[in-house]
Write an enzyme that holds these catalytic residues in place. Structure first.
Site, mmCIF file in Angstrom:
data_model
loop_
_atom_site.group_PDB
_atom_site.id
_atom_site.type_symbol
_atom_site.label_atom_id
_atom_site.label_comp_id
_atom_site.label_asym_id
_atom_site.label_seq_id
_atom_site.Cartn_x
_atom_site.Cartn_y
_atom_site.Cartn_z
ATOM 1 C CG HIS A 1 -0.486 -0.128 2.332
ATOM 2 N ND1 HIS A 1 0.040 -1.340 3.002
ATOM 3 C CD2 HIS A 1 -0.268 0.882 3.573
ATOM 4 C CE1 HIS A 1 0.582 -1.200 4.393
ATOM 5 N NE2 HIS A 1 0.392 0.123 4.613
ATOM 6 C CG HIS B 1 1.222 5.255 3.997
ATOM 7 N ND1 HIS B 1 0.130 5.200 5.057
ATOM 8 C CD2 HIS B 1 1.922 4.237 4.026
ATOM 9 C CE1 HIS B 1 0.501 4.304 5.442
ATOM 10 N NE2 HIS B 1 1.189 3.378 5.034
#
Length: 139
Positions: free
Chosen positions: A95, A97
């Site tokens: 992931h 950010h």
């Protein structure tokens, strides 16, 4: 199943702000600043090392779009973009950010104090970002 895979499948709650064939974007439920988004590949890859070369461009095209959308939607001065690879990676699903930033917002180095959303704030901020991403042309 990992929690991010469940978000992608719609079986775990999340404020999804954008999705396309390769990626899903949703608000971090423990944001550094309100509007902190996570951009994830739809297929499960633990780390950046695992991501196939052919998915790097689609992932980062979404990151670029979301960074611009978050900044515009929230009137931020800029964004901070980061990927943890194993260390400090709280969910083992790659992931990215995307954190809205403002001058003098107090964020120093890599110390990320987390906050919580108040009642209704998460949905309202997600809607602002969603509207910005829907109205902005893809590049």
């Amino acid at each position: 199943m990992c929690v991010f895979c469940a978000v992608i499948e719609g079986t775990a709650p999340a404020e999804v702000v954008y999705a396309d064939v390769a990626t899903t974007v949703f608000l971090d439920n423990r944001p550094v600043f309100h509007g902190h988004c996570l951009v994830v590949p739809k297929d499960h890859y633990d780390t950046m090392d695992d991501l196939p070369d052919g998915l790097v461009a689609p992932l980062f095209a979404t990151v670029k779009r979301v960074a611009a959308g978050v900044q515009a939607a929230l009137g931020a001065d800029g964004t901070f973009i980061a990927v943890n690879n194993n260390v400090s990676q709280s969910v083992p699903h790659l992931h990215v950010h995307v954190v809205p930033r403002r001058f003098k917002d107090g964020l120093r180095g890599f110390f990320w104090p987390r906050s919580r959303y108040g009642a209704g704030e998460m949905a309202a901020i997600a809607q602002l970002i969603r509207e910005q991403l829907e109205s902005a042309p893809a590049r």
